[in-house]
Design an enzyme around this catalytic site. Structure first.
Site, short mmCIF file in Angstrom:
data_model
loop_
_atom_site.label_atom_id
_atom_site.label_comp_id
_atom_site.label_asym_id
_atom_site.label_seq_id
_atom_site.Cartn_x
_atom_site.Cartn_y
_atom_site.Cartn_z
N HIS A 118 -7.92 -4.71 -1.29
CA HIS A 118 -6.88 -3.86 -0.92
C HIS A 118 -6.04 -4.89 0.06
CE1 HIS A 118 -4.31 -0.45 -0.59
NE2 HIS A 118 -4.41 -0.87 0.76
N ASP A 165 -10.16 -3.12 -6.14
CA ASP A 165 -9.55 -2.53 -4.79
C ASP A 165 -10.44 -1.37 -4.28
OD1 ASP A 165 -7.91 -1.13 -2.96
OD2 ASP A 165 -5.93 -1.85 -3.81
N SER A 207 0.54 -1.32 0.01
CA SER A 207 0.00 0.28 0.09
C SER A 207 0.81 1.33 -0.01
CB SER A 207 -0.92 0.13 1.29
OG SER A 207 -1.96 0.90 1.11
#
Length: 329
Positions: free
Chosen positions: A299, A271, A142
């Site tokens: 995600h 996502d 991320s």
């Protein structure tokens, strides 16, 4: 290069929010996966590391460096699973907590953000001096993935890394900020923002002078979106004009063409943190990038397996496959 994906989402986890949330809920964290070390930085601050095993200076094998996501730590499901997988397979690994993320506020007003590459650079240089014959690989999740890709594009042939993997990186920060204000994605924004504000309050308590460096018109309680936080906290603390300036300069999409080491980027179309704006076009990728786009995965989820009580987490096996191919080449 676009790479066809072999990922098959679990039949019971085809929803992006199930993928995203259950990846956390289904990860057991019963046993410690490493030992801590504090790395003092040259500006008087520190970052805390977690090592899966002790290495001698003459070590000549691979060493994987891990960078976590926003408000992440060793307690994050993906970090715990990757370090445990490394430990189980005797592939040494070390995670660097960003400033203030290890459970103890850092000493200086500055913290970390999506494009903060100075601390990772210091950390990687520290590792190369300590283990001059080791082969360094890096994985970022991320926010940490966006940072890692920016780092690779910035340093190019001088990255000191042999390979890299970025999982669910928010390559267009502005687009992601907008997405997280809509629909169910607001739940993720609220959860993460609550933690960010709580940590900010703790830091202000021990560092009252911090307030003078921020642009908070209504105090911490007045921050209700990521953009407000970045406008009032991230930007003034780290030398950006405003939130938009921060997003523009730190989004990794613009750095992808400059990457010179073999790198994997793994995204899911569904996502909930992102939009199609984060999906790079082939011409935006350097020849060293292997880009994998799955239809499902959420995600940092990517859960497969027939049963919820026996999930298969795709990311760890995919990273292992990619890095072993580079290491053995």
């Amino acid at each position: 290069m676009y790479k066809p994906s072999q990922f098959k989402p679990a039949w019971w986890a085809r929803n992006p929010h199930v993928q995203t949330i259950f990846a956390d809920l289904l990860t057991s964290r019963k046993k410690p996966v490493g030992t801590p070390e504090r790395l003092e930085l040259d500006d008087g601050d520190f970052v805390d590391l977690i090592w899966t095993q002790k290495l001698e200076q003459q070590y000549t094998g691979p060493l994987l460096v891990l960078f976590h996501g926003l408000e992440g730590s060793i307690k994050s499901h993906y970090a715990y699973r990757l370090l445990k997988s490394l430990k189980d397979h005797n592939w040494p690994g070390v995670m660097m907590h960003f400033r203030g993320c290890s459970g103890e506020p850092n000493r200086l007003p500055r913290a970390y953000h999506s494009g903060e590459t100075d601390d990772p650079r210091y950390f990687i240089e520290y590792l190369t001096k300590r283990f001059p014959n080791a082969k360094l690989f890096a994985a970022g999740y991320s926010l940490g993935g966006n940072m890692l890709l920016k780092y690779l594009g910035k340093y190019k042939e001088n990255s000191l890394l042999c390979g890299a993997a970025a999982i669910s990186p928010p390559l267009d920060l502005s687009a992601c900020e907008v997405r997280l204000k809509t629909g169910f994605s607001r739940v993720y924004q609220h959860h993460l923002l609550s933690r960010m504000k709580r940590n900010l309050r703790k830091k202000v308590e021990i560092m009252p002078e911090l307030i003078s460096k921020l642009k908070m018109a209504d105090g911490v309680d007045g921050i209700s979106t990521f953009k407000t936080f970045d406008e009032q906290v991230t930007a003034p603390l780290h030398g950006f004009k405003n939130a938009d300036d921060y997003y523009k300069k730190c989004s990794a999409m613009q750095f992808l063409n400059n990457i010179t080491v073999p790198s994997l980027i793994l995204h899911a179309k569904d996502d909930p943190f992102m939009t199609h704006a984060v999906i790079p076009e082939p011409h935006q990728l350097s020849t060293q990038i292997e880009y994998e786009l799955t239809n499902k995965g959420g995600h940092v989820g990517f859960i497969g397996g027939k049963f919820p009580w026996r999930p298969h987490f795709y990311v760890e096996s995919r990273i292992a496959e990619f890095f072993k191919k580079i290491y053995q080449a």
